[in-house]
Motif scaffolding. Structure first.
Motif, PDB file in Angstrom:
ATOM      1  N   ALA A 185       0.858  -1.186   0.000  1.00 59.03           N
ATOM      2  CA  ALA A 185       0.000   0.000   0.000  1.00 59.03           C
ATOM      3  C   ALA A 185       0.887   1.226   0.000  1.00 59.03           C
ATOM      4  O   ALA A 185       2.051   1.181   0.407  1.00 59.03           O
ATOM      5  N   LEU A 186       0.343   2.341  -0.458  1.00 60.42           N
ATOM      6  CA  LEU A 186       1.099   3.586  -0.472  1.00 60.42           C
ATOM      7  C   LEU A 186       1.173   4.176   0.932  1.00 60.42           C
ATOM      8  O   LEU A 186       0.193   4.119   1.679  1.00 60.42           O
ATOM      9  N   PRO A 187       2.309   4.766   1.283  1.00 60.71           N
ATOM     10  CA  PRO A 187       2.361   5.522   2.542  1.00 60.71           C
ATOM     11  C   PRO A 187       1.436   6.732   2.454  1.00 60.71           C
ATOM     12  O   PRO A 187       1.091   7.198   1.369  1.00 60.71           O
ATOM     13  N   SER A 188       1.064   7.261   3.602  1.00 57.50           N
ATOM     14  CA  SER A 188       0.045   8.315   3.649  1.00 57.50           C
ATOM     15  C   SER A 188       0.471   9.588   2.928  1.00 57.50           C
ATOM     16  O   SER A 188      -0.380  10.366   2.489  1.00 57.50           O
ATOM     17  N   TRP A 189       1.775   9.814   2.779  1.00 57.39           N
ATOM     18  CA  TRP A 189       2.246  11.068   2.182  1.00 57.39           C
ATOM     19  C   TRP A 189       2.410  10.986   0.664  1.00 57.39           C
ATOM     20  O   TRP A 189       2.817  11.954   0.036  1.00 57.39           O
ATOM     21  N   ILE A 190       2.074   9.843   0.060  1.00 56.61           N
ATOM     22  CA  ILE A 190       2.103   9.696  -1.406  1.00 56.61           C
ATOM     23  C   ILE A 190       0.687   9.868  -1.936  1.00 56.61           C
ATOM     24  O   ILE A 190      -0.261   9.271  -1.413  1.00 56.61           O
ATOM     25  N   ARG A 191       0.536  10.670  -2.983  1.00 54.77           N
ATOM     26  CA  ARG A 191      -0.782  10.933  -3.568  1.00 54.77           C
ATOM     27  C   ARG A 191      -0.773  10.665  -5.062  1.00 54.77           C
ATOM     28  O   ARG A 191       0.262  10.808  -5.725  1.00 54.77           O
ATOM     29  N   SER A 192      -1.935  10.298  -5.594  1.00 55.72           N
ATOM     30  CA  SER A 192      -2.174  10.409  -7.030  1.00 55.72           C
ATOM     31  C   SER A 192      -2.517  11.877  -7.271  1.00 55.72           C
ATOM     32  O   SER A 192      -3.690  12.261  -7.290  1.00 55.72           O
ATOM     33  N   ALA A 193      -1.503  12.696  -7.436  1.00 54.47           N
ATOM     34  CA  ALA A 193      -1.689  14.143  -7.328  1.00 54.47           C
ATOM     35  C   ALA A 193      -2.651  14.698  -8.365  1.00 54.47           C
ATOM     36  O   ALA A 193      -3.333  15.699  -8.112  1.00 54.47           O
ATOM     37  N   ASN A 194      -2.725  14.080  -9.548  1.00 50.20           N
ATOM     38  CA  ASN A 194      -3.625  14.574 -10.591  1.00 50.20           C
ATOM     39  C   ASN A 194      -5.073  14.154 -10.370  1.00 50.20           C
ATOM     40  O   ASN A 194      -5.972  14.735 -10.970  1.00 50.20           O
ATOM     41  N   LEU A 195      -5.275  13.145  -9.494  1.00 47.56           N
ATOM     42  CA  LEU A 195      -6.619  12.592  -9.322  1.00 47.56           C
ATOM     43  C   LEU A 195      -7.158  12.780  -7.920  1.00 47.56           C
ATOM     44  O   LEU A 195      -8.328  13.095  -7.738  1.00 47.56           O
ATOM     45  N   GLU A 196      -6.319  12.526  -6.934  1.00 47.60           N
ATOM     46  CA  GLU A 196      -6.786  12.492  -5.549  1.00 47.60           C
ATOM     47  C   GLU A 196      -5.859  13.346  -4.686  1.00 47.60           C
ATOM     48  O   GLU A 196      -5.122  12.829  -3.847  1.00 47.60           O
ATOM     49  N   PRO A 197      -5.874  14.659  -4.846  1.00 47.48           N
ATOM     50  CA  PRO A 197      -4.880  15.486  -4.153  1.00 47.48           C
ATOM     51  C   PRO A 197      -5.143  15.716  -2.672  1.00 47.48           C
ATOM     52  O   PRO A 197      -4.254  16.154  -1.957  1.00 47.48           O
ATOM     53  N   ASP A 198      -6.350  15.414  -2.186  1.00 45.85           N
ATOM     54  CA  ASP A 198      -6.729  15.939  -0.878  1.00 45.85           C
ATOM     55  C   ASP A 198      -6.724  14.937   0.269  1.00 45.85           C
ATOM     56  O   ASP A 198      -6.844  15.331   1.420  1.00 45.85           O
ATOM     57  N   GLY A 199      -6.604  13.652  -0.002  1.00 46.64           N
ATOM     58  CA  GLY A 199      -6.664  12.731   1.119  1.00 46.64           C
ATOM     59  C   GLY A 199      -6.392  11.303   0.716  1.00 46.64           C
ATOM     60  O   GLY A 199      -6.253  10.982  -0.469  1.00 46.64           O
ATOM     61  N   PRO A 200      -6.293  10.398   1.706  1.00 47.66           N
ATOM     62  CA  PRO A 200      -6.012   8.987   1.421  1.00 47.66           C
ATOM     63  C   PRO A 200      -7.091   8.352   0.548  1.00 47.66           C
ATOM     64  O   PRO A 200      -8.257   8.758   0.560  1.00 47.66           O
TER      65      PRO A 200
END
Length: 375
Positions: A185-200
């Motif tokens: 699983a991704l760590p909490s500080w990694i984001r799909s920045a273009n799709l899900e910028p705001d939360g887990p």
């Protein structure tokens, strides 16, 4: 004068002389689960291994007495000028490898003079990456929400991307056994920045025996993506359209009919259908099928300048390079990415000279043999 001891000499760091040296460095630096995420393939990893073996079965016939002192590696890929016939492949969640993630990769690509393909699921936004100044292409996964697809295309246009790369071989994410065993699983500080910028998201929820990234993909991606959707997309943008994930020449022909400017012969680096044909094996038939109506690029298993020359001799216009860039990124950030691309350039220049080729056009006239059969 005091003589240095043998131990002191041995302790002096040796700079990498090929990309495999950076692979070893990356494997030593990264957490085992992260290494498995980038290094692994699907299923029994048959195709992952076959990509490398197939490239090694391609033998080239060099020309002699060519009178060539310097080789020109410049290329034009899908309308983009490049110092090498290479682009950096789209790869997700690059902050897993280095805090600067995609920004560092873009900086390394800029230094090397090659395009960088930004992933839909990059860990920095497209707009942030565009500020680096590299030549960018944008890779598009087909999402369930067509409005989001349209939004991403418009953002790519506004950010100055020079091509749109549509990945067509991921209706679902294949079972990647290393990730399942690791409960990746991704760590909490990694984001799909273009799709899900705001939360887990689902990609952050670790469950034993499950890949959280695969769960997230299943939720976000549209498995019903088909040719009519691609035809619709062609009508939505004037950007050059690159279709990535083609192995069957019939699919390449259909892509050309629908207005593709290039196809990428790819099995996703052995990460989708296990047992799929190696990309280099599929390449000549795809080249023949499109008959010069669009460019043909290739990825999967490329590790050296000799591999680049092999693909050019079999008809490729250029290649996408993936995992080696991540090895450089994890080792030294932007400088590591630039170092990988510099090593590939040095190797390609040498390979061209040794093969008697002044440029890439000459490389495409070389004879090749595949497992003893003329190519």
């Amino acid at each position: 004068m005091t003589r240095r001891s043998a131990a002191a000499v041995d302790a002096t760091p040796t700079p990498p002389v090929c990309v495999q040296d950076l692979r070893r460095s990356a494997a030593a630096r990264l957490a085992p689960a992260v290494w498995d995420f980038i290094a692994g393939g699907s299923g029994a990893e048959t195709t992952l291994d076959a990509n490398r073996a197939a490239l090694d079965r391609v033998s080239l016939v060099p020309r002699v007495l060519a009178g060539v002192e310097k080789a020109d590696t410049a290329a034009r890929l899908v309308g983009t000028s490049a110092a090498l016939p290479l682009a950096v492949a789209p790869m997700a969640y690059q902050r897993l490898l280095h805090p600067d993630g995609d920004l560092a990769t873009a900086e390394g690509a800029l230094a090397a003079g090659v395009p960088f393909v930004v992933s839909t699921i990059s860990s920095h936004t497209l707009e942030e990456i565009a500020k680096v100044g590299a030549a960018l292409w944008f890779q598009l996964y087909w999402l369930r929400d067509r409005g989001r697809v349209t939004e991403l295309v418009r953002r790519a246009e506004e950010a100055g991307c020079q091509a749109l790369v549509v990945t067509v071989d991921v209706p679902i994410m294949a079972r990647r056994l290393r990730d399942l065993r690791n409960g990746f699983a991704l760590p909490s500080w990694i984001r799909s920045a273009n799709l899900e910028p705001d939360g887990p998201t689902a990609a952050h929820s670790r469950r034993p025996g499950e890949s959280a990234v695969a769960v997230h993909t299943k939720t976000a991606f549209d498995a019903t993506f088909g040719w009519p959707d691609l035809e619709w997309l062609r009508g939505q943008t004037r950007l050059p359209l690159v279709i990535k994930g083609v192995l069957d020449p019939r699919d390449a022909e259909q892509a050309v009919r629908l207005g593709a400017d290039a196809v990428v012969v790819s099995n996703h680096g052995g990460r989708q259908l296990d047992g799929a044909l190696p990309s280099i094996t599929a390449l000549p038939q795809v080249v023949e099928a499109v008959g010069g109506r669009c460019q043909v690029l290739m990825d999967s298993g490329v590790r050296s300048g000799t591999d680049v020359l092999r693909a050019l001799a079999l008809g490729a216009d250029g290649l996408l390079v993936g995992r080696p860039v991540l090895w450089g990124l994890s080792t030294a950030g932007a400088a590591g990415v630039a170092q990988v691309l510099s090593l590939l350039r040095t190797e390609l220049e040498e390979a061209l000279l040794l093969a008697g080729c002044a440029d890439l056009a000459a490389a495409r006239t070389l004879r090749s043999f595949v497992s003893g059969m003329p190519g």
